[in-house]
Design a protein around this motif. Structure first.
Motif, PDB file in Angstrom:
ATOM      1  N   PRO A  54       0.821  -1.227   0.000  1.00  0.00           N
ATOM      2  CA  PRO A  54       0.000   0.000   0.000  1.00  0.00           C
ATOM      3  C   PRO A  54       0.848   1.267   0.000  1.00  0.00           C
ATOM      4  N   ASP A  55       0.328   2.296  -0.660  1.00  0.00           N
ATOM      5  CA  ASP A  55       0.965   3.609  -0.622  1.00  0.00           C
ATOM      6  C   ASP A  55       1.016   4.105   0.822  1.00  0.00           C
ATOM      7  N   LYS A  56       1.981   4.979   1.101  1.00  0.00           N
ATOM      8  CA  LYS A  56       2.203   5.422   2.479  1.00  0.00           C
ATOM      9  C   LYS A  56       1.890   6.915   2.640  1.00  0.00           C
ATOM     10  N   ASP A  57       1.085   7.236   3.675  1.00  0.00           N
ATOM     11  CA  ASP A  57       0.904   8.651   4.017  1.00  0.00           C
ATOM     12  C   ASP A  57       1.584   8.981   5.353  1.00  0.00           C
ATOM     13  N   PHE A  58       2.275   7.978   5.926  1.00  0.00           N
ATOM     14  CA  PHE A  58       3.025   8.193   7.168  1.00  0.00           C
ATOM     15  C   PHE A  58       4.180   7.198   7.189  1.00  0.00           C
ATOM     16  N   ILE A  59       5.379   7.704   7.415  1.00  0.00           N
ATOM     17  CA  ILE A  59       6.546   6.808   7.466  1.00  0.00           C
ATOM     18  C   ILE A  59       7.390   7.134   8.685  1.00  0.00           C
ATOM     19  N   ARG A  60       7.980   6.092   9.270  1.00  0.00           N
ATOM     20  CA  ARG A  60       8.971   6.232  10.345  1.00  0.00           C
ATOM     21  C   ARG A  60      10.294   5.720   9.806  1.00  0.00           C
ATOM     22  N   ARG A  61      11.378   6.400  10.155  1.00  0.00           N
ATOM     23  CA  ARG A  61      12.705   5.933   9.756  1.00  0.00           C
ATOM     24  C   ARG A  61      13.627   5.946  10.967  1.00  0.00           C
ATOM     25  N   ASP A  62      14.271   4.802  11.230  1.00  0.00           N
ATOM     26  CA  ASP A  62      15.185   4.681  12.362  1.00  0.00           C
ATOM     27  C   ASP A  62      16.409   5.565  12.165  1.00  0.00           C
ATOM     28  N   THR A  63      16.960   6.079  13.272  1.00  0.00           N
ATOM     29  CA  THR A  63      18.169   6.905  13.178  1.00  0.00           C
ATOM     30  C   THR A  63      19.441   6.045  13.219  1.00  0.00           C
ATOM     31  N   TRP A  64      19.299   4.789  13.630  1.00  0.00           N
ATOM     32  CA  TRP A  64      20.440   3.861  13.640  1.00  0.00           C
ATOM     33  C   TRP A  64      20.004   2.506  13.105  1.00  0.00           C
ATOM     34  N   GLN A  65      20.930   1.825  12.388  1.00  0.00           N
ATOM     35  CA  GLN A  65      20.746   0.406  12.132  1.00  0.00           C
ATOM     36  C   GLN A  65      21.270  -0.326  13.359  1.00  0.00           C
ATOM     37  N   THR A  66      20.671  -1.471  13.668  1.00  0.00           N
ATOM     38  CA  THR A  66      21.078  -2.236  14.847  1.00  0.00           C
ATOM     39  C   THR A  66      21.336  -3.684  14.469  1.00  0.00           C
ATOM     40  N   ASN A  67      22.137  -4.361  15.311  1.00  0.00           N
ATOM     41  CA  ASN A  67      22.352  -5.795  15.088  1.00  0.00           C
ATOM     42  C   ASN A  67      21.276  -6.604  15.813  1.00  0.00           C
ATOM     43  N   THR A  68      21.402  -7.912  15.782  1.00  0.00           N
ATOM     44  CA  THR A  68      20.355  -8.757  16.365  1.00  0.00           C
ATOM     45  C   THR A  68      20.237  -8.572  17.870  1.00  0.00           C
ATOM     46  N   ALA A  69      21.307  -8.056  18.499  1.00  0.00           N
ATOM     47  CA  ALA A  69      21.249  -7.799  19.941  1.00  0.00           C
ATOM     48  C   ALA A  69      20.687  -6.413  20.263  1.00  0.00           C
ATOM     49  N   GLY A  70      20.318  -5.678  19.212  1.00  0.00           N
ATOM     50  CA  GLY A  70      19.771  -4.340  19.425  1.00  0.00           C
ATOM     51  C   GLY A  70      20.826  -3.268  19.624  1.00  0.00           C
ATOM     52  N   GLU A  71      22.081  -3.629  19.382  1.00  0.00           N
ATOM     53  CA  GLU A  71      23.157  -2.647  19.542  1.00  0.00           C
ATOM     54  C   GLU A  71      23.290  -1.815  18.279  1.00  0.00           C
ATOM     55  N   ARG A  72      23.592  -0.543  18.468  1.00  0.00           N
ATOM     56  CA  ARG A  72      23.719   0.358  17.327  1.00  0.00           C
ATOM     57  C   ARG A  72      24.932  -0.014  16.467  1.00  0.00           C
ATOM     58  N   THR A  73      24.736  -0.012  15.165  1.00  0.00           N
ATOM     59  CA  THR A  73      25.836  -0.326  14.249  1.00  0.00           C
ATOM     60  C   THR A  73      26.155   0.857  13.326  1.00  0.00           C
ATOM     61  N   THR A  74      25.206   1.285  12.535  1.00  0.00           N
ATOM     62  CA  THR A  74      25.460   2.343  11.556  1.00  0.00           C
ATOM     63  C   THR A  74      24.416   3.454  11.703  1.00  0.00           C
ATOM     64  N   ALA A  75      24.906   4.702  11.825  1.00  0.00           N
ATOM     65  CA  ALA A  75      23.976   5.834  11.932  1.00  0.00           C
ATOM     66  C   ALA A  75      23.335   6.105  10.575  1.00  0.00           C
ATOM     67  N   THR A  76      22.039   6.342  10.586  1.00  0.00           N
ATOM     68  CA  THR A  76      21.328   6.661   9.351  1.00  0.00           C
ATOM     69  C   THR A  76      21.621   8.082   8.896  1.00  0.00           C
ATOM     70  N   PHE A  77      21.585   9.007   9.865  1.00  0.00           N
ATOM     71  CA  PHE A  77      21.840  10.414   9.566  1.00  0.00           C
ATOM     72  C   PHE A  77      23.147  10.805  10.269  1.00  0.00           C
ATOM     73  N   HIS A  78      24.121  11.291   9.518  1.00  0.00           N
ATOM     74  CA  HIS A  78      25.403  11.643  10.127  1.00  0.00           C
ATOM     75  C   HIS A  78      25.333  12.992  10.835  1.00  0.00           C
ATOM     76  N   ASP A  79      24.573  13.910  10.317  1.00  0.00           N
ATOM     77  CA  ASP A  79      24.361  15.191  10.983  1.00  0.00           C
ATOM     78  C   ASP A  79      22.968  15.685  10.625  1.00  0.00           C
ATOM     79  N   PHE A  80      22.584  16.842  11.193  1.00  0.00           N
ATOM     80  CA  PHE A  80      21.192  17.254  10.998  1.00  0.00           C
ATOM     81  C   PHE A  80      20.922  17.714   9.571  1.00  0.00           C
ATOM     82  N   ASP A  81      21.969  18.054   8.835  1.00  0.00           N
ATOM     83  CA  ASP A  81      21.748  18.386   7.422  1.00  0.00           C
ATOM     84  C   ASP A  81      21.158  17.191   6.675  1.00  0.00           C
TER      85      ASP A  81
END
Length: 294
Positions: A54-81
């Motif tokens: 379905p088309d989306k009218d609301f989306i959420r995007r995580d600020t970090w990717q995480t591993n299976t243990a829920g630990e942060r791995t890669t930041a989605t946004f490096h800075d606020f720009d």
């Protein structure tokens, strides 16, 4: 007073020209990597890459990717720009990248490049134990006022009928289920609640934000003495409503997974900037963006 829905062009202009001037004023806990998610709402649903989804009218995007243990791995946004570019052109800067569930490239569609009707951040936070937000909505105040005004012998007591009988639907701003006096009362309640947090809860860090159709009141202390788990929030809801008689939205207070309107984002339904405020005498007209004046 400009109390109407912003056009797509006005939304684009706001985030291109005016919003960047407020970035240095964002609360310190709102960073590219602090909230667990940013979220956008669109006026019209936008397709995703995968057919049959379905088309989306609301989306959420995580600020970090995480591993299976829920630990942060890669930041989605490096800075606020990076966040800003996502807000300005979400389909062209979707953090999901080439995933099938990313927003479809507008260059490949007849639909226009989507722009956000609303920008949110998650109250759930990587660096803080909690962000407690209480929502006071002018619509709720208007409904309560109408119920107190309308006689018990009115046959049709649904919301619109009560609001109409109480004269609220005919009062400015026309076309909205509340009057300006309900927004002003919501702001007054917001500062009453801030005083309660500071005087009775010994809160040291609070914030009142004009949301466009009411206020958000924050208690931001990170002292572990304030452990606002799910049960504590239910108790707080009852206390605020029953003892202090503050007309809050109890669902928002209780749910730590909620998102809140980003300060200084545009409430496009009413052409107002979501603004941290310091006084109950705040003039809502001052929250009209410069790019919409004239």
């Amino acid at each position: 007073m400009s109390w109407r829905q912003a056009t797509r062009e006005e939304i684009y202009r706001y985030y291109a020209d005016e919003f960047p001037s407020y970035l240095d004023e964002l609360p310190s806990f709102i960073t590219a990597k602090g909230p667990k998610q940013y979220a956008l709402a669109f006026r019209e649903p936008h397709p995703v890459r995968k057919e049959g989804v379905p088309d989306k009218d609301f989306i959420r995007r995580d600020t970090w990717q995480t591993n299976t243990a829920g630990e942060r791995t890669t930041a989605t946004f490096h800075d606020f720009d990076d966040v800003l570019e996502f807000i300005r052109h979400p389909a062209r800067n979707d953090p999901l990248g080439r995933s099938n569930f990313a927003l479809a490239d507008p260059d490949l569609l007849d639909k226009p490049d989507p722009c956000p009707d609303a920008v949110y951040y998650a109250l759930d936070h990587w660096e803080r134990p909690w962000v407690l937000l209480v929502d006071i909505d002018a619509k709720d105040i208007a409904r309560n006022r109408a119920a107190d005004t309308v006689s018990e012998d009115v046959d049709d007591r649904d919301d619109d009928a009560c609001l109409n009988t109480a004269g609220i639907l005919d009062a400015a701003p026309e076309g909205y289920p509340y009057a300006f006096e309900d927004i002003e009362r919501a702001i007054e309640y917001g500062f009453e609640l801030r005083d309660i947090f500071e005087d009775d809860f010994n809160a040291e860090e609070t914030m009142v934000v004009y949301s466009g159709q009411g206020v958000h009141v924050y208690l931001l202390d990170t002292d572990p003495a304030h452990r606002y788990d799910a049960k504590s929030r239910e108790v707080l809801n009852d206390l605020l409503q029953d003892t202090y008689e503050i007309p809050i939205d109890p669902v928002v207070t209780a749910d730590r997974r909620r998102v809140a309107r980003l300060p200084y984002s545009l409430h496009a339904d009413v052409c107002s900037i979501v603004t941290p405020i310091e006084s109950p005498s705040f003039d809502v007209q001052s929250a009209t963006p410069e790019v919409l004046k004239g």
